[in-house]
Design a protein around this motif. Structure first.
Motif, short mmCIF file in Angstrom:
data_model
loop_
_atom_site.label_atom_id
_atom_site.label_comp_id
_atom_site.label_asym_id
_atom_site.label_seq_id
_atom_site.Cartn_x
_atom_site.Cartn_y
_atom_site.Cartn_z
N ALA A 180 -45.71 51.82 12.57
CA ALA A 180 -46.69 50.82 12.15
C ALA A 180 -47.18 49.98 13.33
CB ALA A 180 -46.08 49.90 11.09
N GLY A 181 -46.50 50.08 14.48
CA GLY A 181 -46.92 49.32 15.65
C GLY A 181 -45.83 48.41 16.18
N TYR A 182 -46.24 47.46 17.00
CA TYR A 182 -45.33 46.54 17.69
C TYR A 182 -45.24 45.24 16.89
CZ TYR A 182 -43.93 43.25 21.43
OH TYR A 182 -43.32 42.26 22.18
N ASP A 183 -44.02 44.91 16.44
CA ASP A 183 -43.79 43.70 15.65
C ASP A 183 -43.44 42.56 16.61
OD1 ASP A 183 -42.84 41.69 13.96
OD2 ASP A 183 -41.93 43.10 12.56
N VAL A 184 -44.44 41.81 17.04
CA VAL A 184 -44.23 40.75 18.03
C VAL A 184 -43.28 39.67 17.51
CG1 VAL A 184 -45.36 39.00 19.46
CG2 VAL A 184 -46.46 41.22 19.11
N PRO A 185 -43.43 39.14 16.30
CA PRO A 185 -42.49 38.11 15.83
C PRO A 185 -41.04 38.59 15.83
CG PRO A 185 -44.44 38.15 14.44
CD PRO A 185 -44.54 39.35 15.34
N ARG A 186 -40.83 39.85 15.47
CA ARG A 186 -39.45 40.37 15.47
C ARG A 186 -38.89 40.43 16.88
NH1 ARG A 186 -37.23 44.80 11.44
NH2 ARG A 186 -35.13 45.11 12.30
N CYS A 187 -39.71 40.84 17.84
CA CYS A 187 -39.31 40.88 19.25
C CYS A 187 -38.94 39.48 19.73
CB CYS A 187 -40.44 41.47 20.07
SG CYS A 187 -40.17 41.47 21.86
N LEU A 188 -39.80 38.50 19.47
CA LEU A 188 -39.55 37.13 19.90
C LEU A 188 -38.29 36.57 19.25
CD1 LEU A 188 -43.19 35.71 19.80
CD2 LEU A 188 -41.73 35.90 21.83
N ALA A 189 -38.10 36.83 17.97
CA ALA A 189 -36.92 36.31 17.27
C ALA A 189 -35.64 36.87 17.88
CB ALA A 189 -37.01 36.65 15.78
N TYR A 190 -35.66 38.15 18.22
CA TYR A 190 -34.47 38.77 18.83
C TYR A 190 -34.17 38.14 20.19
CZ TYR A 190 -31.36 42.24 20.86
OH TYR A 190 -30.29 42.84 21.47
N LEU A 191 -35.19 37.98 21.01
CA LEU A 191 -34.98 37.41 22.34
C LEU A 191 -34.44 35.99 22.25
CD1 LEU A 191 -38.25 38.70 24.03
CD2 LEU A 191 -35.93 39.35 24.70
N ARG A 192 -34.96 35.19 21.34
CA ARG A 192 -34.50 33.81 21.21
C ARG A 192 -33.09 33.72 20.64
NH1 ARG A 192 -40.57 32.33 19.34
NH2 ARG A 192 -41.36 31.75 21.41
N ALA A 193 -32.74 34.67 19.80
CA ALA A 193 -31.40 34.68 19.21
C ALA A 193 -30.36 35.30 20.13
CB ALA A 193 -31.42 35.42 17.88
N ASN A 194 -30.80 36.02 21.16
CA ASN A 194 -29.89 36.73 22.06
C ASN A 194 -30.24 36.41 23.51
OD1 ASN A 194 -28.36 38.82 20.14
ND2 ASN A 194 -30.50 38.72 19.49
#
Length: 231
Positions: A180-194
């Motif tokens: 479906a493409g690149y999920d930017v919010p999911r990427c950002l959430a992961y980086l901020r949580a890790n």
């Protein structure tokens, strides 16, 4: 009226050399069509040739790191460095210039770059180049009111349509890449949580790409870009 060099093969080679000395790269060119949404090169003068300017992170970062913008602590240092250096070059050549970070509304830089050839869309949201893979950043478009007196080569295809394994998709620990493409919010959430994840030194999906590995970002350049992404 100021005269400018003929837009011939010698001029084109010199332009490439000047860009390279400043840390940038001439990625391609094309003759714009009416539906490309191209602004005028100069007031009242349509763009008749477009030169897509990009960079490879390591070469640009080495020069940018010594710039006043890199040390002044103000926002968007790389964009400001890009604007200063490339605007001065464009003005010296009688060219117009637009940037991908201008907006909203934003110019359709990915569409323009695909017109120049050698790129394809990738699952990562960035364009991938047949030689540089996902490591060629888009920095500006130079607009000439004069045509280039050198026929453009037939555009070559980019690499992604030939890639069946798509290792970028499985390399993302955030699961931010899918059909479906690149999920930017999911990427950002992961980086901020890790905050200690390896991604903070550069996107693991890009590093998994089999194309352009010789041009992959250094950890220093990758960390800078990821901090900018998160800011």
């Amino acid at each position: 009226m100021t005269s400018h060099p003929a837009r011939d093969a010698v001029w084109l080679a010199d332009l490439g050399d000047r860009l390279a000395r400043a840390g940038f790269r001439l990625l391609g060119r094309f003759e714009p069509a009416p539906d490309d949404g191209m602004p005028d090169a100069r007031a009242g003068h349509a763009a008749r040739a477009v030169f897509v300017v990009g960079s490879l992170s390591n070469a640009l970062f080495e020069i940018f790191a010594r710039s006043p913008e890199a040390a002044d602590g103000l926002p968007d240092p790389l964009d400001r460095f890009t604007r200063r250096v490339l605007t001065r070059l464009a003005e010296s050549e009688g060219l117009g210039i637009v940037f991908p970070f201008e907006g909203p509304p934003y110019h359709p830089f990915q569409r323009w770059t695909l017109r120049a050839g050698s790129f394809s869309r990738s699952p990562m949201g960035v364009l991938a180049h047949r030689t540089f893979g996902p490591w060629a950043g888009l920095r500006a478009a130079l607009l000439s009111p004069e045509p280039l007196a050198v026929p453009a080569a037939s555009p070559a295809d980019g690499p992604c349509p030939t890639c069946s394994d798509m290792p970028c998709m499985s390399a993302c620990p955030a699961g931010a890449l899918s059909q479906a493409g690149y999920d930017v919010p999911r990427c950002l959430a992961y980086l901020r949580a890790n905050p200690t994840a390896p991604c903070h030194a550069g996107c693991l999906a890009r590093h998994a790409c089999p194309f352009g590995r010789a041009h992959a970002q250094s950890a220093q350049a990758g960390s800078f870009h990821m901090r900018s992404f998160l800011s």
